[in-house]
Design an enzyme around this catalytic site. Sequence first.
Site, PDB file in Angstrom:
ATOM      1  N   ARG A 101       0.853  -1.245  -0.054  1.00 19.83           N
ATOM      2  CA  ARG A 101       0.038  -0.034   0.028  1.00 19.83           C
ATOM      3  C   ARG A 101       0.990   1.148  -0.041  1.00 19.83           C
ATOM      4  NH1 ARG A 101      -5.245   1.077   3.516  1.00 19.83           N
ATOM      5  NH2 ARG A 101      -6.137  -0.136   1.830  1.00 19.83           N
ATOM      6  N   HIS A 128      -7.545   1.162  -6.280  1.00 21.79           N
ATOM      7  CA  HIS A 128      -7.560   0.220  -5.179  1.00 21.79           C
ATOM      8  C   HIS A 128      -8.068  -1.172  -5.801  1.00 21.79           C
ATOM      9  CE1 HIS A 128      -7.881  -1.180  -1.201  1.00 21.79           C
ATOM     10  NE2 HIS A 128      -8.608  -0.442  -0.752  1.00 21.79           N
ATOM     11  N   GLN A 131      -9.686  -3.869  -3.331  1.00 27.62           N
ATOM     12  CA  GLN A 131     -11.245  -3.485  -3.087  1.00 27.62           C
ATOM     13  C   GLN A 131     -12.221  -3.925  -4.355  1.00 27.62           C
ATOM     14  OE1 GLN A 131     -11.934  -1.979   0.065  1.00 27.62           O
ATOM     15  NE2 GLN A 131     -13.957  -2.519  -0.442  1.00 27.62           N
ATOM     16  N   ASP A 224     -17.044   7.196  -1.419  1.00 25.34           N
ATOM     17  CA  ASP A 224     -15.956   6.952  -0.669  1.00 25.34           C
ATOM     18  C   ASP A 224     -15.654   8.086  -0.140  1.00 25.34           C
ATOM     19  OD1 ASP A 224     -13.480   5.717   0.301  1.00 25.34           O
ATOM     20  OD2 ASP A 224     -12.561   6.194  -1.490  1.00 25.34           O
ATOM     21  N   CYS A 264     -16.043   1.304   0.527  1.00 25.93           N
ATOM     22  CA  CYS A 264     -15.133   0.362   1.095  1.00 25.93           C
ATOM     23  C   CYS A 264     -14.751   0.656   2.381  1.00 25.93           C
ATOM     24  CB  CYS A 264     -13.625   0.910  -0.082  1.00 25.93           C
ATOM     25  SG  CYS A 264     -12.935   2.572   0.102  1.00 25.93           S
ATOM     26  N   ARG A 292     -13.213  -8.844   1.101  1.00 23.78           N
ATOM     27  CA  ARG A 292     -11.796  -8.323   0.820  1.00 23.78           C
ATOM     28  C   ARG A 292     -10.844  -9.849   1.040  1.00 23.78           C
ATOM     29  NH1 ARG A 292      -9.996  -3.387   1.284  1.00 23.78           N
ATOM     30  NH2 ARG A 292      -8.150  -4.439   0.498  1.00 23.78           N
TER      31      ARG A 292
HETATM   32  N1  NVA Z   1     -10.022   6.717  -1.120  1.00 25.58           N
HETATM   33  C1  NVA Z   1      -9.546   6.128   0.285  1.00 25.58           C
HETATM   34  C2  NVA Z   1      -9.497   4.781   0.423  1.00 25.58           C
HETATM   35  C3  NVA Z   1      -9.387   4.161   1.771  1.00 25.58           C
HETATM   36  C4  NVA Z   1      -9.498   2.850   1.767  1.00 25.58           C
HETATM   37  C5  NVA Z   1      -8.107   6.720   0.548  1.00 25.58           C
HETATM   38  O1  NVA Z   1      -7.330   6.187  -0.347  1.00 25.58           O
HETATM   39  O2  NVA Z   1      -7.691   7.170   1.557  1.00 25.58           O
HETATM   40  N1   CP Z   2     -10.994  -0.293   2.448  1.00 27.96           N
HETATM   41  C1   CP Z   2      -9.900  -0.475   2.947  1.00 27.96           C
HETATM   42  O1   CP Z   2      -8.965  -0.464   2.169  1.00 27.96           O
HETATM   43  O2   CP Z   2      -9.708  -0.226   4.197  1.00 27.96           O
HETATM   44  P1   CP Z   2      -8.441  -0.070   5.114  1.00 27.96           P
HETATM   45  O3   CP Z   2      -7.720   1.327   4.914  1.00 27.96           O
HETATM   46  O4   CP Z   2      -8.952  -0.011   6.473  1.00 27.96           O
HETATM   47  O5   CP Z   2      -7.526  -1.225   4.524  1.00 27.96           O
END
Ligand code: NVA
Ligand code: CP
Length: 309
Positions: A101, A128, A131, A224, A264, A292
């Site tokens: 990540r 993502h 997801q 989101d 998500c 997931r």
């Molecule tokens: N769009 C959000 C998704 C979190 C799982 C982010 O990147 O923070």
């Molecule tokens: N939806 C998602 O990726 O959640 P986290 O940021 O908790 O991993």
Amino acid sequence: MTRHFLRDDDITPAEQAEILDLAERLKADRWSETPLAGPQTVAVIFDKSSTRTRVSFAVGIADLGGSPLIISTASSQLGGKETPSDTARVLERMVSAIVWRTYAQSGLDEMAAGTTVPVINALSDDFHPCQLLADLLTIREHKGELAGLTVAFLGDGASNMAQSYVLAGATAGMHVRVASPEEFSPAASVVADADRIAAGTGGSVTLFTDPAEAAAGADVIVTDTWVSMGKEDEKAHRVATFGAYKVDAELMSLAKPDAVFLHCLPADRGYEVAADVIDGPQSIIWDEAENRLHAQKALLVWLLARKDA
Ligand code: NVA
Ligand code: CP
């Protein structure tokens, strides 16, 4: 040849369906596949916070007979003293796959180019894709076929989630609508890639600025956070700009009566979604979160089967 999963369109429509079928099978029979028995280790690296991704990969890797190694970038050399490709060259001597990540998509490209083990994008600024496998699995469970469904993503169209919906939805043959302020539209190159895919799957991608137009008659409504990780400095501007895109009961009522709602998570109730929608009867967010686990296990099984010896 080793395959990586850095973007939703790294897999073909047939491969996406194969992974979703496998996920469905693994959900029904959780310990039926053990490609990591031995056990082999999978590195799961986080430059950003996570609850779902961290837990679902850790549990999924253990389910597959393997051992997860969760690494926080802040306490590693990656990102500071060491490049993604040098890190990958070291990790591949010891682990069977790398899950990461991070911020820039280019880091993932560099990591993947430098290694013989599969690299999985566990969220970047641009996409993502893990997801989306979970979301598609969840939508399929509730609606049957994916192809031909209309999904409306409302809010930050330039976000990783919106852009992954554009690519993965087109791959699945869905009609993807994204409603966002113009300055937060999905990247033109992502839409162009999705258009090419949609030409073969019967899907489509349409951009809107009016959330009501995008929601009208949709089978699936998605949103989101308005403030993705890394965008915290822009919070005030974003909250002021996205107000009209909040998914509330009125916006939901424009979709089909049996429409489902996905998010998500984590969610900011009262901002991108009203509490009575996300906690209401059309919301399938808890199935989405659970999936997931099953989707990522399927992805790992599928990628490990294609890994260079
Ligand atoms: N769009 C959000 C998704 C979190 C799982 C982010 O990147 O923070
Ligand atoms: N939806 C998602 O990726 O959640 P986290 O940021 O908790 O991993």
